[in-house]
Every structure is written in C-alpha cells, then in structure tokens.
Design a protein around this motif. Structure first.
Motif, short mmCIF file in Angstrom:
data_model
loop_
_atom_site.label_atom_id
_atom_site.label_comp_id
_atom_site.label_asym_id
_atom_site.label_seq_id
_atom_site.Cartn_x
_atom_site.Cartn_y
_atom_site.Cartn_z
N SER A 112 0.81 -1.05 -0.13
CA SER A 112 -0.07 -0.05 -0.03
C SER A 112 0.92 1.03 -0.02
O SER A 112 1.80 1.65 0.75
N LYS A 113 0.46 2.21 -0.88
CA LYS A 113 1.14 3.42 -0.76
C LYS A 113 -0.02 4.39 -0.50
O LYS A 113 -1.07 4.69 -0.51
N PRO A 114 0.55 5.58 0.58
CA PRO A 114 -0.38 6.42 1.00
C PRO A 114 -0.57 7.44 -0.14
O PRO A 114 0.06 7.66 -0.93
N ALA A 115 -1.74 8.12 0.08
CA ALA A 115 -2.04 9.17 -0.77
C ALA A 115 -1.14 10.42 -0.40
O ALA A 115 -0.66 10.71 0.77
N GLY A 116 -0.78 11.06 -1.60
CA GLY A 116 -0.13 12.51 -1.38
C GLY A 116 1.35 12.40 -2.01
O GLY A 116 1.63 11.32 -2.59
N GLN A 150 3.96 11.62 -0.75
CA GLN A 150 5.27 10.72 -0.28
C GLN A 150 5.33 9.49 -1.06
O GLN A 150 4.09 8.99 -1.53
N SER A 151 6.36 9.19 -1.29
CA SER A 151 6.48 8.08 -2.21
C SER A 151 6.97 6.67 -1.52
O SER A 151 7.04 5.65 -2.17
N SER A 180 6.41 3.42 1.06
CA SER A 180 5.13 2.72 1.18
C SER A 180 4.84 2.78 2.78
O SER A 180 5.60 3.28 3.62
#
Length: 171
Positions: free
Chosen positions: A55-59, A61-62, A64
C-alpha cells in the motif's frame, strides 16, 4: 492464493513480520490499542502484512506504508539448520504450512539461496518419508522415526506417503 482452497487460506493466515514506515493512528486495533508509530513492528497474518506492505499512502510521499520482512521460520538460523540436515529440523514447529509459507514469501522476495535450500530440503525429506513408507516394520518398532514424523509440515502430512503400506497403492 486459491480462493476456495483451505490450505491456501491457512497458509496466508500464518504470521509475517511487518515494520511500519509511517505513523498510522487509525490502526490501533492491530497494535493492542496502542498507536502505530514509525518503526512499530508487528507480526500480522501474511495476507494483511502483504496488503499493508504494497500500500502507498495518498499524497506526495513515495514511501510505502510498511515493509515486510522474512519470517523467522525462513530466517538465516533455520536456513543454516536445513542446509546442515533437513531431516533434523522440526518444520511443523517453524510453521505449520512451512512450504506454503516459503512459496508465498518467495513470490514477494527474490531469494535464490532460499529457493535452493527449500528445494533441497523438500527432496531429502521426501526420500526419508518414502523410506519410512517402505519400511513400516521399523517405523512401528519405534526406531525414533516418530520424532521425524511429528516434525512434518502440513503439506508433507497430507501427501500421506508415510501412511502407505508396501502392498497399498498410494497416490
């Protein structure tokens, strides 16, 4: 994972270590009511750990959400023991579905050394199981093989090779 296969479901329910790289205060139920901070380490079911790791957060930030680590059942200590003598390792104590866990983790990690060790372990243990199936009299007399039989992981047990008599037709 095979959707309706109980063995796949139970394999994916085995615990895998996960380290959070971001704080996620909404996941307090996973951490016994405590906040999940950066660096929090949890042992979660493999299916959930895998989902959180990819999962990658929205926004902007790259990074995980979390990083998945190799379970201790497939760690260096166990790998070294398997390399030394695969028949002496209690696979069931490491993970009930040891080979299934190995297969799932190797889908996620590229560990050629682990592939070789697991393949060699499977072959040597299969020969031992086949030998015990052919020599049922010595197994019944108690030559210490019950220790080996109790160390079989679930996939080795389900093969039922060790239950076959010499005269039986085994699948």
């Amino acid at each position: 994972m095979a959707y309706y296969n109980p063995d796949s479901i139970l394999t994916d329910a085995q615990k895998a270590p996960l380290t959070f790289e971001l704080a996620v205060p909404q996941l307090t139920p996973l951490n016994a009511g405590s906040a999940v901070e950066v660096g929090t380490k949890l042992d979660l079911p493999l299916w959930l750990a895998e989902m959180l790791a990819v999962s990658k957060p929205a926004g902007p930030q790259s990074s995980s959400l979390a990083s998945l680590d190799m379970p201790s059942a497939l760690g260096q200590r166990v790998t070294n023991a398997l390399r030394a003598d695969p028949k002496s390792v209690d696979l069931r104590a490491q993970a009930q579905w040891f080979y299934g866990l190995g297969e799932r983790m190797l889908e996620l990690f590229e560990e050629e050394e682990t592939v070789e060790v697991l393949t060699d372990t499977f072959k040597k243990r299969a020969l031992e199981i086949a030998d015990k199936a052919q020599n049922t009299r010595t197994v019944q007399q108690g030559d210490g093989s019950s220790d080996f039989m109790s160390s079989l992981d679930e996939s080795e047990r389900q093969r039922k090779v060790y239950d076959c008599d010499v005269s039986d037709q085994c699948d």
